[in-house]
Design a protein around this motif. Structure first.
Motif, PDB file in Angstrom:
ATOM      1  N   PRO A 136     -18.282 -10.952   5.409  1.00  0.00           N
ATOM      2  CA  PRO A 136     -16.836 -11.000   5.155  1.00  0.00           C
ATOM      3  C   PRO A 136     -16.421 -10.067   4.026  1.00  0.00           C
ATOM      4  CG  PRO A 136     -17.906 -12.981   4.331  1.00  0.00           C
ATOM      5  CD  PRO A 136     -18.950 -12.222   5.108  1.00  0.00           C
ATOM      6  N   VAL A 137     -15.206  -9.523   4.153  1.00  0.00           N
ATOM      7  CA  VAL A 137     -14.681  -8.542   3.197  1.00  0.00           C
ATOM      8  C   VAL A 137     -13.302  -8.968   2.720  1.00  0.00           C
ATOM      9  CG1 VAL A 137     -13.867  -6.163   2.916  1.00  0.00           C
ATOM     10  CG2 VAL A 137     -15.980  -6.616   4.181  1.00  0.00           C
ATOM     11  N   ILE A 138     -13.085  -8.851   1.415  1.00  0.00           N
ATOM     12  CA  ILE A 138     -11.743  -8.938   0.839  1.00  0.00           C
ATOM     13  C   ILE A 138     -11.425  -7.578   0.240  1.00  0.00           C
ATOM     14  CG2 ILE A 138     -10.260  -9.986  -0.922  1.00  0.00           C
ATOM     15  CD1 ILE A 138     -11.920 -12.518  -0.719  1.00  0.00           C
ATOM     16  N   PHE A 139     -10.361  -6.938   0.732  1.00  0.00           N
ATOM     17  CA  PHE A 139      -9.935  -5.662   0.156  1.00  0.00           C
ATOM     18  C   PHE A 139      -9.237  -5.914  -1.173  1.00  0.00           C
ATOM     19  CE2 PHE A 139     -10.102  -3.363   4.353  1.00  0.00           C
ATOM     20  CZ  PHE A 139     -10.840  -2.291   3.894  1.00  0.00           C
ATOM     21  N   ILE A 140      -9.546  -5.068  -2.158  1.00  0.00           N
ATOM     22  CA  ILE A 140      -8.867  -5.086  -3.458  1.00  0.00           C
ATOM     23  C   ILE A 140      -8.348  -3.687  -3.716  1.00  0.00           C
ATOM     24  CG2 ILE A 140      -9.124  -5.463  -5.934  1.00  0.00           C
ATOM     25  CD1 ILE A 140     -11.398  -7.333  -5.336  1.00  0.00           C
ATOM     26  N   THR A 141      -7.047  -3.558  -3.916  1.00  0.00           N
ATOM     27  CA  THR A 141      -6.488  -2.214  -4.031  1.00  0.00           C
ATOM     28  C   THR A 141      -5.160  -2.217  -4.763  1.00  0.00           C
ATOM     29  OG1 THR A 141      -5.741  -0.300  -2.761  1.00  0.00           O
ATOM     30  CG2 THR A 141      -5.353  -2.457  -1.796  1.00  0.00           C
ATOM     31  N   ALA A 142      -4.799  -1.062  -5.273  1.00  0.00           N
ATOM     32  CA  ALA A 142      -3.494  -0.882  -5.891  1.00  0.00           C
ATOM     33  C   ALA A 142      -2.437  -0.507  -4.860  1.00  0.00           C
ATOM     34  CB  ALA A 142      -3.573   0.202  -6.974  1.00  0.00           C
ATOM     35  N   LYS A 143      -2.862  -0.227  -3.638  1.00  0.00           N
ATOM     36  CA  LYS A 143      -1.931   0.187  -2.594  1.00  0.00           C
ATOM     37  C   LYS A 143      -1.240  -1.038  -2.006  1.00  0.00           C
ATOM     38  CE  LYS A 143      -3.120   3.677  -0.018  1.00  0.00           C
ATOM     39  NZ  LYS A 143      -3.814   4.543   0.968  1.00  0.00           N
ATOM     40  N   ASN A 144       0.086  -1.068  -2.131  1.00  0.00           N
ATOM     41  CA  ASN A 144       0.853  -2.233  -1.705  1.00  0.00           C
ATOM     42  C   ASN A 144       1.658  -1.947  -0.446  1.00  0.00           C
ATOM     43  OD1 ASN A 144       1.723  -4.879  -1.873  1.00  0.00           O
ATOM     44  ND2 ASN A 144       3.453  -4.402  -3.197  1.00  0.00           N
ATOM     45  N   MET A 145       1.330  -0.885   0.260  1.00  0.00           N
ATOM     46  CA  MET A 145       2.052  -0.542   1.476  1.00  0.00           C
ATOM     47  C   MET A 145       1.673  -1.520   2.590  1.00  0.00           C
ATOM     48  SD  MET A 145       3.867   2.108   0.688  1.00  0.00           S
ATOM     49  CE  MET A 145       4.261   2.900   2.250  1.00  0.00           C
ATOM     50  N   VAL A 146       2.679  -1.977   3.331  1.00  0.00           N
ATOM     51  CA  VAL A 146       2.438  -2.940   4.403  1.00  0.00           C
ATOM     52  C   VAL A 146       1.462  -2.380   5.423  1.00  0.00           C
ATOM     53  CG1 VAL A 146       3.496  -4.197   6.319  1.00  0.00           C
ATOM     54  CG2 VAL A 146       4.652  -4.090   4.113  1.00  0.00           C
ATOM     55  N   GLU A 147       1.617  -1.079   5.753  1.00  0.00           N
ATOM     56  CA  GLU A 147       0.742  -0.502   6.775  1.00  0.00           C
ATOM     57  C   GLU A 147      -0.724  -0.487   6.331  1.00  0.00           C
ATOM     58  OE1 GLU A 147       3.207   3.033   5.076  1.00  0.00           O
ATOM     59  OE2 GLU A 147       3.468   0.902   5.520  1.00  0.00           O
ATOM     60  N   ASP A 148      -0.955  -0.349   4.996  1.00  0.00           N
ATOM     61  CA  ASP A 148      -2.330  -0.381   4.500  1.00  0.00           C
ATOM     62  C   ASP A 148      -2.914  -1.785   4.642  1.00  0.00           C
ATOM     63  OD1 ASP A 148      -2.595   2.313   3.728  1.00  0.00           O
ATOM     64  OD2 ASP A 148      -1.469   1.933   1.907  1.00  0.00           O
ATOM     65  N   ARG A 149      -2.105  -2.809   4.316  1.00  0.00           N
ATOM     66  CA  ARG A 149      -2.588  -4.183   4.447  1.00  0.00           C
ATOM     67  C   ARG A 149      -2.886  -4.506   5.907  1.00  0.00           C
ATOM     68  NH1 ARG A 149       1.773  -5.404   0.925  1.00  0.00           N
ATOM     69  NH2 ARG A 149       2.804  -6.657   2.530  1.00  0.00           N
ATOM     70  N   VAL A 150      -1.983  -4.106   6.779  1.00  0.00           N
ATOM     71  CA  VAL A 150      -2.174  -4.365   8.208  1.00  0.00           C
ATOM     72  C   VAL A 150      -3.415  -3.645   8.718  1.00  0.00           C
ATOM     73  CG1 VAL A 150      -1.210  -3.986  10.508  1.00  0.00           C
ATOM     74  CG2 VAL A 150       0.255  -4.827   8.667  1.00  0.00           C
ATOM     75  N   ARG A 151      -3.596  -2.395   8.280  1.00  0.00           N
ATOM     76  CA  ARG A 151      -4.769  -1.634   8.708  1.00  0.00           C
ATOM     77  C   ARG A 151      -6.060  -2.329   8.287  1.00  0.00           C
ATOM     78  NH1 ARG A 151      -6.367   4.539   6.749  1.00  0.00           N
ATOM     79  NH2 ARG A 151      -8.303   4.715   7.990  1.00  0.00           N
ATOM     80  N   GLY A 152      -6.101  -2.768   7.035  1.00  0.00           N
ATOM     81  CA  GLY A 152      -7.299  -3.434   6.540  1.00  0.00           C
ATOM     82  C   GLY A 152      -7.601  -4.717   7.298  1.00  0.00           C
ATOM     83  N   LEU A 153      -6.578  -5.512   7.581  1.00  0.00           N
ATOM     84  CA  LEU A 153      -6.782  -6.768   8.297  1.00  0.00           C
ATOM     85  C   LEU A 153      -7.183  -6.520   9.746  1.00  0.00           C
ATOM     86  CD1 LEU A 153      -3.782  -8.764   6.807  1.00  0.00           C
ATOM     87  CD2 LEU A 153      -6.201  -9.096   6.291  1.00  0.00           C
ATOM     88  N   LYS A 154      -6.586  -5.510  10.365  1.00  0.00           N
ATOM     89  CA  LYS A 154      -6.940  -5.191  11.751  1.00  0.00           C
ATOM     90  C   LYS A 154      -8.367  -4.681  11.863  1.00  0.00           C
ATOM     91  CE  LYS A 154      -2.518  -4.318  14.037  1.00  0.00           C
ATOM     92  NZ  LYS A 154      -1.700  -3.326  14.773  1.00  0.00           N
ATOM     93  N   MET A 155      -8.872  -4.094  10.786  1.00  0.00           N
ATOM     94  CA  MET A 155     -10.255  -3.598  10.792  1.00  0.00           C
ATOM     95  C   MET A 155     -11.266  -4.731  10.613  1.00  0.00           C
ATOM     96  SD  MET A 155      -9.950  -0.067   8.595  1.00  0.00           S
ATOM     97  CE  MET A 155     -11.594   0.508   9.011  1.00  0.00           C
TER      98      MET A 155
END
Length: 217
Positions: free
Chosen positions: A73-92
Motif C-alpha cells: 500500500p502507498v500513501i502519496f505525500i506531496t505539495a501538489k494540491n491539484m485535483v488532477e494530481d490527486r485523482v491520478r495518484g488514486l487511479k494508479m
C-alpha cells in the motif's frame, strides 16, 4: 514490527516522519531518490510506503507504476494540491493522498487506517505498563484488567497510538467524541483524569500548556 518505507527528498520532512512514526512503534527506512527507492524495492518488502511525488531520479508517479504490482500500500505525500494530481495518484492505486503541510496526528491516523485496511496492525499494544488488546478492547496491567468506559478506552487508545505527540484538545475531541470541538474542555479534562488514575499514568499523561495532553513513555 510494521515496516514503513519513506521516499521523500526533503530531509527535514523525512526526518520528522521517521521520528514521529518511530515513536508510534513503527520501523522506518528512508531514501531521498526515486531510482534508489526502486532498487531497494527489488529486494525488500514493506507494510506501507509513504511516497513523495516530486523526487529526483524518478518521480513518485513513475515509481508508482513499479510499486503497483508489488502489493504494497502507498500513501502519496506531496505539495501538489491539484485535483488532477490527486485523482491520478488514486487511479494508479494509491490508498490515500495527503498534501503538505500536514499535521503529524493526521498522517498517523491515515497510516493507521491504511494498515488496518490491509490487516497489518497487530491486535496487542504494549505501552507504559499496559497491555491493550484492540480486538477485545481489554486493557490489563500487572494487577489485572482495567475497567474502562467506551470513551475512556478510546481516549487511552488514542494516546497509546501517539506516544510522545502533543495532542490538541480539538483533535482529541474530534477523534474520541466524533464531533466538532466548541471550546468546552471540562469533558476532556474529566476523562483524562479518570484515564490517568485507572491506567496508573499519573506521571506519564502530561498536560501541555495551551495545547492539550501528551503521553510520555
Amino acid at each position: 514490527m510494521i515496516k514503513i518505507f519513506i521516499v521523500e527528498d526533503e530531509k527535514p520532512i523525512s526526518d520528522l516522519l521517521r521520528m514521529s512514526l518511530t515513536k508510534a512503534g513503527y520501523e522506518c527506512k528512508c531514501v531521498y531518490d526515486g531510482l534508489e527507492a526502486a532498487d531497494i524495492l527489488e529486494s525488500e518488502r514493506f507494510d506501507l510506503i509513504l511516497l513523495d511525488v516530486m523526487l529526483p531520479g524518478a518521480d513518485g508517479f513513475e515509481l508508482m507504476e513499479y510499486i503497483r504490482h508489488l502489493d504494497m500500500p502507498v500513501i502519496f505525500i506531496t505539495a501538489k494540491n491539484m485535483v488532477e494530481d490527486r485523482v491520478r495518484g488514486l487511479k494508479m492505486g494509491a490508498e490515500d493522498y495527503i498534501v503538505k503541510p500536514f499535521e503529524i496526528i493526521e498522517l498517523l491516523a491515515r497510516v493507521e487506517t491504511v494498515l488496518r485496511r490491509y490487516n497489518k496492525l497487530g491486535q496487542m499494544i504494549e505501552i507504559a505498563g499496559l497491555s491493550i488488546d484492540t480486538r477485545s478492547m481489554i486493557v490489563k496491567r500487572d494487577d489485572g484488567e482495567i475497567s474502562l468506559t467506551r470513551k475512556e478506552y478510546e481516549l487511552l487508545l488514542l494516546f497509546a497510538r501517539n506516544p510522545g505527540t502533543a495532542l490538541y484538545r480539538e483533535t482529541i475531541y474530534e477523534r474520541v467524541w466524533g464531533s466538532d470541538y466548541f471550546g468546552d474542555s471540562r469533558t476532556i479534562d474529566l476523562h483524562v483524569q479518570r484515564v490517568r488514575k485507572k491506567a496508573g499514568w499519573e506521571d506519564k499523561l502530561q498536560s501541555v500548556y495551551k495545547v492539550g495532553y501528551r503521553l510520555e513513555v
